[in-house]
Design an enzyme around this catalytic site. Sequence first.
Site, PDB file in Angstrom:
ATOM      1  N   ASP A  48       0.722  -0.689   0.269  1.00 11.25           N
ATOM      2  CA  ASP A  48       0.030   0.205   0.066  1.00 11.25           C
ATOM      3  C   ASP A  48       0.655   1.582   0.068  1.00 11.25           C
ATOM      4  O   ASP A  48       0.494   2.535   0.457  1.00 11.25           O
ATOM      5  CB  ASP A  48      -1.098  -0.103   1.269  1.00 11.25           C
ATOM      6  CG  ASP A  48      -1.530  -1.266   0.787  1.00 11.25           C
ATOM      7  OD1 ASP A  48      -2.212  -1.612   0.100  1.00 11.25           O
ATOM      8  OD2 ASP A  48      -2.193  -1.541   2.473  1.00 11.25           O
TER       9      ASP A  48
ATOM     10  N   LYS B 230       1.643   2.510  -5.183  1.00 15.15           N
ATOM     11  CA  LYS B 230       2.306   1.643  -6.741  1.00 15.15           C
ATOM     12  C   LYS B 230       1.520   1.500  -7.708  1.00 15.15           C
ATOM     13  O   LYS B 230       1.623   2.518  -9.100  1.00 15.15           O
ATOM     14  CB  LYS B 230       1.969   0.145  -6.268  1.00 15.15           C
ATOM     15  CG  LYS B 230       3.441  -0.750  -4.637  1.00 15.15           C
ATOM     16  CD  LYS B 230       3.715  -2.042  -4.498  1.00 15.15           C
ATOM     17  CE  LYS B 230       2.494  -2.840  -4.402  1.00 15.15           C
ATOM     18  NZ  LYS B 230       2.272  -1.307  -2.578  1.00 15.15           N
TER      19      LYS B 230
ATOM     20  N   LYS C  36       2.719  10.141  -0.765  1.00 15.66           N
ATOM     21  CA  LYS C  36       2.267  10.931   0.441  1.00 15.66           C
ATOM     22  C   LYS C  36       3.038  11.842   1.551  1.00 15.66           C
ATOM     23  O   LYS C  36       2.829  11.596   2.585  1.00 15.66           O
ATOM     24  CB  LYS C  36       1.496   9.314   1.291  1.00 15.66           C
ATOM     25  CG  LYS C  36       1.108   8.485   0.609  1.00 15.66           C
ATOM     26  CD  LYS C  36       0.320   7.476   0.806  1.00 15.66           C
ATOM     27  CE  LYS C  36      -0.810   8.353   1.413  1.00 15.66           C
ATOM     28  NZ  LYS C  36      -1.999   7.291   1.850  1.00 15.66           N
TER      29      LYS C  36
ATOM     30  N   SER D  46       5.801  12.646  -4.000  1.00 17.30           N
ATOM     31  CA  SER D  46       4.139  12.451  -4.545  1.00 17.30           C
ATOM     32  C   SER D  46       3.600  13.277  -3.585  1.00 17.30           C
ATOM     33  O   SER D  46       3.950  13.060  -2.318  1.00 17.30           O
ATOM     34  CB  SER D  46       3.871  10.571  -4.816  1.00 17.30           C
ATOM     35  OG  SER D  46       2.707  11.360  -5.003  1.00 17.30           O
ATOM     36  N   THR D  47       3.186  13.965  -4.064  1.00 15.88           N
ATOM     37  CA  THR D  47       2.180  15.139  -2.857  1.00 15.88           C
ATOM     38  C   THR D  47       0.955  15.145  -2.733  1.00 15.88           C
ATOM     39  O   THR D  47       0.078  15.857  -2.187  1.00 15.88           O
ATOM     40  CB  THR D  47       2.870  15.824  -3.507  1.00 15.88           C
ATOM     41  OG1 THR D  47       2.542  16.450  -4.543  1.00 15.88           O
ATOM     42  CG2 THR D  47       4.330  16.364  -3.150  1.00 15.88           C
TER      43      THR D  47
ATOM     44  N   GLN E 255       1.995  -5.979  -2.738  1.00 18.45           N
ATOM     45  CA  GLN E 255       2.177  -6.237  -1.427  1.00 18.45           C
ATOM     46  C   GLN E 255       3.199  -5.163  -1.781  1.00 18.45           C
ATOM     47  O   GLN E 255       3.495  -4.359  -2.240  1.00 18.45           O
ATOM     48  CB  GLN E 255       2.637  -7.495  -1.199  1.00 18.45           C
ATOM     49  CG  GLN E 255       0.883  -8.725  -1.439  1.00 18.45           C
ATOM     50  CD  GLN E 255       0.451  -8.689  -2.904  1.00 18.45           C
ATOM     51  OE1 GLN E 255       1.428  -9.723  -3.091  1.00 18.45           O
ATOM     52  NE2 GLN E 255      -0.088  -8.343  -3.042  1.00 18.45           N
TER      53      GLN E 255
ATOM     54  N   ALA F 284      -4.109  -7.514  -3.648  1.00 22.59           N
ATOM     55  CA  ALA F 284      -3.256  -6.270  -3.980  1.00 22.59           C
ATOM     56  C   ALA F 284      -4.843  -5.453  -4.423  1.00 22.59           C
ATOM     57  O   ALA F 284      -6.097  -5.834  -4.519  1.00 22.59           O
ATOM     58  CB  ALA F 284      -2.505  -6.372  -5.280  1.00 22.59           C
ATOM     59  N   GLY F 285      -4.346  -4.060  -3.576  1.00 24.05           N
ATOM     60  CA  GLY F 285      -5.900  -3.249  -4.029  1.00 24.05           C
ATOM     61  C   GLY F 285      -4.460  -1.817  -4.549  1.00 24.05           C
ATOM     62  O   GLY F 285      -4.027  -0.883  -3.449  1.00 24.05           O
ATOM     63  N   HIS F 286      -4.889  -1.801  -5.438  1.00 26.31           N
ATOM     64  CA  HIS F 286      -3.699  -0.442  -6.247  1.00 26.31           C
ATOM     65  C   HIS F 286      -5.111   0.345  -6.571  1.00 26.31           C
ATOM     66  O   HIS F 286      -6.231   0.716  -7.676  1.00 26.31           O
ATOM     67  CB  HIS F 286      -3.165  -0.728  -7.173  1.00 26.31           C
ATOM     68  CG  HIS F 286      -1.927  -1.615  -6.737  1.00 26.31           C
ATOM     69  ND1 HIS F 286      -0.922  -3.037  -7.862  1.00 26.31           N
ATOM     70  CD2 HIS F 286      -1.656  -2.640  -5.947  1.00 26.31           C
ATOM     71  CE1 HIS F 286       0.321  -3.220  -7.036  1.00 26.31           C
ATOM     72  NE2 HIS F 286      -0.754  -3.014  -6.057  1.00 26.31           N
TER      73      HIS F 286
END
Length: 416
Positions: A14, A17, A327, A405-406, A220, A40-42
């Site tokens: 998480d 990706k 983040k 990444s913002t 993952q 997976a959860g993208h």
Amino acid sequence: MSKADVIVGIQWGDEGKGKIVDKLAQEYDMVCRSQGGHNAGHTIWVNGTRYALHLIPSGILNPKAINIIGNGVVVNPESIIKEMKQFDALKGRLFISDKAHLNLPYHSLIDIAREKLKGDNAIGTTGKGIGPAYADKINRIGHRADALLNPTQLCEDIMNYFTENKVIFDALKVEVPKKKELLAELENYNEKLGLFITNTTNMIWDALDADKKILLEGAQGTMLDIDHGTYPYVTSSATVSAGACTGLGIAPRDIGVVTGIVKAYTTRVGNGPFPTEDFGDAGETMADVGKEVGTTTGRGRRCGWFDAVAVRHASRLNGCDQLSLMKLDVLDGFKTIKICTAYEVNGKIIDYVPSNMNNITPVYEDIAGWDSVVGCRDYEKLPQTAKQYIERIEELTKTKVGIISTSPEREDTIIR
Ligand code: GDP
Ligand code: IMO
Ligand code: MG
């Protein structure tokens, strides 16, 4: 001949990706998943629209890119059929390896039953049948995607498998489907997926030979790797960059740039060791501001500070050329930010990840915070203290931070 670039999760999954694969995929011809399944959860955000992907690679929003689900993935037909409904015209854009193993509903029932039996020692799996599906593969009793092309034969084979493994199903009180229901289900899968099943290894070789740009999307994260993660609190596949080779059928020499995706702090969903977990206000703020809820299971993610020891270890394991720091905006407004620079184990200070990560006390260094970086797209415009944080991460992890990444949006990304 081109090389395939790799995107790999560096922490406990998480990390973001999906966002980076989608962003970079705009410039790639092919995007491939090599391991994992619908655990997976993208998540991808483009102009306010959210896409949540589980099995379909995150290159799918580039209409020109070909997306491949490799032999190392365990494919749940029901899940991918549902996911495919979000997109038009997938024919010719999505391919599933004929050698990928099937993750069928009974795998999920076994997974859930085993977790229940474990009680307090449960792994905290996603309940998606990942462990049982990979176990069948390694045990040489699994069924592969190409078998879906002949549903009658596959139905016979699965019924025999149920008979041979009856003791397990009985012990776990897992009910297996009746032959008629199973056949109907497999016929439906064949009808919806048959068209997409092919020899993807040859497709990738042809693309490499034709000098196409190929991106490999990990699922993952490194600390969940079956060998190198916090065993047994791990997933059941090789999540590290090396796994991308076996999971797709490409050679180590075909690998190009490896980018490790890492949050500016740390999260983990499920059970198991997490040295820098913060049980106080800081962890709560990260969870709230970072909206740290699992994409696949809706479970809250545990949160804590950046663990430079684990990231340095993961960077080396994966051979990262660069990190993508995600983040950073979630840390906006913190007066002081902590970064873990070493571990204390039984009174001894160590600077490496031990094979047993229980009983670690993190050693922290304080770094001054900043007001806001949210939405920033220019490195020079970042507050000085944010730059200092990034530079300290580079020093401690011995890896360049090439991407920052913002926000969740595709374009709120700094490429240095
Ligand atoms: P993955 O499994 O590694 O693809 O990551 P997930 O999609 O499960 O979780 C990452 C979450 O963070 C998603 O909800 C993303 O939309 C979000 N996200 C990604 N990058 C950023 C960022 O830079 N800032 C913020 N605030 N959110 C981000
Ligand atoms: P993405 O690709 C975060 C975790 C589960 C559990 C352990 C084993 O979105 O980063 P499993 O169902 O795989 O047998 O569960 O692994 N896990 C993940 N955590 N992100 C993921 O995927 C995960 N996939 C599995 O929570 O702790
Ligand atoms: Mg995820």
